[in-house]
Design a protein around this motif. Sequence first.
Motif, PDB file in Angstrom:
ATOM      1  N   GLY A  93       6.426   2.501  -1.552  1.00 38.18           N
ATOM      2  CA  GLY A  93       6.770   1.093  -1.707  1.00 38.18           C
ATOM      3  C   GLY A  93       7.523   0.517  -0.525  1.00 38.18           C
ATOM      4  O   GLY A  93       8.001  -0.612  -0.597  1.00 38.18           O
ATOM      5  N   ARG A  94       7.611   1.266   0.565  1.00 31.52           N
ATOM      6  CA  ARG A  94       8.341   0.795   1.749  1.00 31.52           C
ATOM      7  C   ARG A  94       7.386   0.661   2.924  1.00 31.52           C
ATOM      8  O   ARG A  94       6.566   1.567   3.161  1.00 31.52           O
ATOM      9  N   SER A  95       7.517  -0.425   3.687  1.00 31.47           N
ATOM     10  CA  SER A  95       6.591  -0.628   4.803  1.00 31.47           C
ATOM     11  C   SER A  95       6.909   0.322   5.956  1.00 31.47           C
ATOM     12  O   SER A  95       8.059   0.727   6.151  1.00 31.47           O
ATOM     13  N   ALA A  96       5.869   0.646   6.699  1.00 30.31           N
ATOM     14  CA  ALA A  96       6.026   1.631   7.769  1.00 30.31           C
ATOM     15  C   ALA A  96       5.051   1.338   8.902  1.00 30.31           C
ATOM     16  O   ALA A  96       4.013   0.723   8.697  1.00 30.31           O
ATOM     17  N   LEU A  97       5.437   1.764  10.085  1.00 30.48           N
ATOM     18  CA  LEU A  97       4.544   1.725  11.238  1.00 30.48           C
ATOM     19  C   LEU A  97       4.431   3.170  11.731  1.00 30.48           C
ATOM     20  O   LEU A  97       5.435   3.779  12.106  1.00 30.48           O
ATOM     21  N   ALA A  98       3.206   3.710  11.671  1.00 30.45           N
ATOM     22  CA  ALA A  98       3.042   5.135  11.977  1.00 30.45           C
ATOM     23  C   ALA A  98       2.011   5.313  13.090  1.00 30.45           C
ATOM     24  O   ALA A  98       1.016   4.591  13.132  1.00 30.45           O
ATOM     25  N   ARG A 120       0.854  -1.179   0.000  1.00 25.76           N
ATOM     26  CA  ARG A 120       0.000   0.000   0.000  1.00 25.76           C
ATOM     27  C   ARG A 120       0.890   1.228   0.000  1.00 25.76           C
ATOM     28  O   ARG A 120       2.015   1.184   0.423  1.00 25.76           O
ATOM     29  N   ASN A 121       0.356   2.290  -0.503  1.00 25.26           N
ATOM     30  CA  ASN A 121       1.145   3.514  -0.502  1.00 25.26           C
ATOM     31  C   ASN A 121       0.457   4.617   0.265  1.00 25.26           C
ATOM     32  O   ASN A 121       0.545   5.780  -0.058  1.00 25.26           O
ATOM     33  N   THR A 122      -0.283   4.213   1.279  1.00 26.03           N
ATOM     34  CA  THR A 122      -0.945   5.187   2.133  1.00 26.03           C
ATOM     35  C   THR A 122      -0.482   4.983   3.562  1.00 26.03           C
ATOM     36  O   THR A 122      -0.550   3.870   4.080  1.00 26.03           O
ATOM     37  N   LEU A 123      -0.042   6.026   4.183  1.00 21.86           N
ATOM     38  CA  LEU A 123       0.339   5.914   5.586  1.00 21.86           C
ATOM     39  C   LEU A 123      -0.906   5.964   6.445  1.00 21.86           C
ATOM     40  O   LEU A 123      -1.777   6.806   6.232  1.00 21.86           O
ATOM     41  N   VAL A 124      -1.008   5.054   7.384  1.00 16.08           N
ATOM     42  CA  VAL A 124      -2.119   5.060   8.334  1.00 16.08           C
ATOM     43  C   VAL A 124      -1.537   5.358   9.712  1.00 16.08           C
ATOM     44  O   VAL A 124      -0.742   4.574  10.222  1.00 16.08           O
ATOM     45  N   PHE A 125      -1.910   6.470  10.287  1.00 14.30           N
ATOM     46  CA  PHE A 125      -1.395   6.842  11.605  1.00 14.30           C
ATOM     47  C   PHE A 125      -2.339   6.318  12.684  1.00 14.30           C
ATOM     48  O   PHE A 125      -3.455   6.807  12.821  1.00 14.30           O
ATOM     49  N   ASN A 126      -1.891   5.313  13.425  1.00 17.17           N
ATOM     50  CA  ASN A 126      -2.678   4.824  14.565  1.00 17.17           C
ATOM     51  C   ASN A 126      -2.746   5.916  15.633  1.00 17.17           C
ATOM     52  O   ASN A 126      -1.763   6.625  15.852  1.00 17.17           O
ATOM     53  N   GLU A 127      -3.856   6.008  16.300  1.00 17.95           N
ATOM     54  CA  GLU A 127      -4.009   7.010  17.356  1.00 17.95           C
ATOM     55  C   GLU A 127      -3.596   6.386  18.696  1.00 17.95           C
ATOM     56  O   GLU A 127      -4.143   5.352  19.082  1.00 17.95           O
ATOM     57  N   LEU A 128      -2.638   6.978  19.370  1.00 18.95           N
ATOM     58  CA  LEU A 128      -2.225   6.515  20.696  1.00 18.95           C
ATOM     59  C   LEU A 128      -2.493   7.617  21.710  1.00 18.95           C
ATOM     60  O   LEU A 128      -2.286   8.793  21.412  1.00 18.95           O
ATOM     61  N   ALA A 129      -2.959   7.251  22.890  1.00 18.72           N
ATOM     62  CA  ALA A 129      -3.198   8.263  23.923  1.00 18.72           C
ATOM     63  C   ALA A 129      -1.879   8.890  24.357  1.00 18.72           C
ATOM     64  O   ALA A 129      -1.797  10.083  24.642  1.00 18.72           O
ATOM     65  N   ARG A 177      -0.660  -5.674  18.020  1.00 19.09           N
ATOM     66  CA  ARG A 177      -1.562  -6.466  17.179  1.00 19.09           C
ATOM     67  C   ARG A 177      -2.647  -5.593  16.579  1.00 19.09           C
ATOM     68  O   ARG A 177      -3.262  -5.942  15.584  1.00 19.09           O
ATOM     69  N   GLU A 178      -2.908  -4.446  17.226  1.00 22.35           N
ATOM     70  CA  GLU A 178      -3.925  -3.539  16.712  1.00 22.35           C
ATOM     71  C   GLU A 178      -3.327  -2.497  15.770  1.00 22.35           C
ATOM     72  O   GLU A 178      -4.051  -1.714  15.188  1.00 22.35           O
ATOM     73  N   ALA A 179      -2.011  -2.492  15.681  1.00 27.12           N
ATOM     74  CA  ALA A 179      -1.367  -1.446  14.886  1.00 27.12           C
ATOM     75  C   ALA A 179      -1.607  -1.671  13.403  1.00 27.12           C
ATOM     76  O   ALA A 179      -1.613  -2.792  12.926  1.00 27.12           O
ATOM     77  N   ALA A 180      -1.831  -0.599  12.700  1.00 25.31           N
ATOM     78  CA  ALA A 180      -2.006  -0.696  11.255  1.00 25.31           C
ATOM     79  C   ALA A 180      -0.645  -0.498  10.597  1.00 25.31           C
ATOM     80  O   ALA A 180      -0.021   0.540  10.768  1.00 25.31           O
ATOM     81  N   PHE A 181      -0.196  -1.479   9.885  1.00 26.24           N
ATOM     82  CA  PHE A 181       1.048  -1.326   9.148  1.00 26.24           C
ATOM     83  C   PHE A 181       0.699  -0.817   7.762  1.00 26.24           C
ATOM     84  O   PHE A 181      -0.213  -1.326   7.115  1.00 26.24           O
ATOM     85  N   SER A 182       1.390   0.167   7.340  1.00 28.39           N
ATOM     86  CA  SER A 182       1.073   0.768   6.063  1.00 28.39           C
ATOM     87  C   SER A 182       2.369   0.945   5.281  1.00 28.39           C
ATOM     88  O   SER A 182       3.396   0.369   5.633  1.00 28.39           O
ATOM     89  N   ALA A 183       2.325   1.688   4.241  1.00 28.51           N
ATOM     90  CA  ALA A 183       3.519   1.831   3.415  1.00 28.51           C
ATOM     91  C   ALA A 183       3.517   3.185   2.732  1.00 28.51           C
ATOM     92  O   ALA A 183       2.478   3.833   2.593  1.00 28.51           O
ATOM     93  N   ILE A 184       4.690   3.585   2.331  1.00 28.86           N
ATOM     94  CA  ILE A 184       4.811   4.805   1.542  1.00 28.86           C
ATOM     95  C   ILE A 184       6.012   4.627   0.622  1.00 28.86           C
ATOM     96  O   ILE A 184       7.038   4.083   1.036  1.00 28.86           O
TER      97      ILE A 184
END
Lengths: 237, 185
Positions: free
Chosen positions: A175-180, A58-67, A166-173
């Motif tokens: 062509g590279r994987s990312a955890l945001a 995927r080429n969309t970053l998904v930013f998980n919301e953390l308190a 386990r709830e984190a959304a892994f995304s990509a930008i």
Amino acid sequence: MTALAFSEALGGIGARYLEEAADYRAKRTRSLWKRGLAAACLCLVIAGALFLLRGGRRNTLVFNELASFSGTAAQAVGGVTSEPVSAEEAAALLGFDLISAMPEPMRAFDFTCAKLVSGEDGAVTGVVAEGYADPDAFESPGVFLTASFEEMILVFEDEGDAPDLREAAFSAIGGRSALAFRVPSQTYVNARGEEKARPARYYLLLDGGRLTFWIESRGSLTQEEVEALAAGLAGRG
Amino acid sequence: MEDAEIIELFNRRSEEALRALDAKYGAACRRLAENITGSPEDAEECVNDAWLGVWNAIPPEKPDPLRTYVLRIVRNVSLKCLSRKNAAKRGGGHALALEELEGVLSGPDTAETALEAGELVRLIEGFLDTLSAENRVIFLRRYWFSDPYGEIARRVGVSEKNVSVRLTRLRRQLKDYLTEREVYL
């Protein structure tokens, strides 16, 4: 404030802190580092599984919301120290100019750079660049960026702070994987008792291929600016 | 011997008080003094000076807890000794710890940067309260007790490298904490 002034003030802290530090003895055999490593393994396994399930990048970053988030990214093995270097030395170490790879407005930030040195063999394992639009202005937009030749993992201050990966959304930008993830704006009370708002913070662990990048926003840096930075770095790793 | 019994000996002006104090807290105080000054001879002198200070202070003082009270005196005496003998050039442990802090606290002390001493102490306590117990101990063992990394690692049960990495993060957290509260660094 000087370190000496701080040290003198530290001498005046309450007895309960000193009693705790005087009596403290390790109660466990496993270190946080090992737990961090276990979390990293989990992180990588999940990232791989999601990647396969989605059948492509995927080429969309998904930013998980953390308190909240209290921690950082660190190299998976061994300890490191940092030593200041010039921007030119940092570019020579990485093989490209980190600052030039940034989006246009960010290149004008006032950056300080450091190299990361392995505590085991003295090898250079990465570069850190920290810069602000106006270093003298409070909450000025800024970025803290680590580019590491070694794999990096997320290290949490303690287990209570660790988000459920386990709830984190892994995304990509690019062509590279990312955890945001994103910690929303919070209020706090400053030393004069005034209530202030701290802007939202963005964190991003990005697999750049040869390099792993860790990005932390500072001050009022926006999500769009973080994404633009990540897009630029994804092609340079 | 219980702290209250030692204090009672001081109140009676019995020299046994100093022997009891030394037997109970002498080792910890000598280690602290040597960490700061980097010299066993200076450490011994500092602890002796501290015992004299305690002798002169009790009575009327009734310190509780006694250990913290004597450690605080030893630290103050040792820091003065370090300053007097310019021990930084001799590589005293506290000088190394200060060098680490200079990475995040490098500003000059001017009228603009000055905080009331009590206000700064409260801010530092606020910062310590944000840390996990283990990180708080690591921070204080390094910057209050001037312990070397290896000693902290043994106490906390992590590797020496882990202590180094965590102290780097804690210094950065300290900088962020003070900056957020608009303390000029």
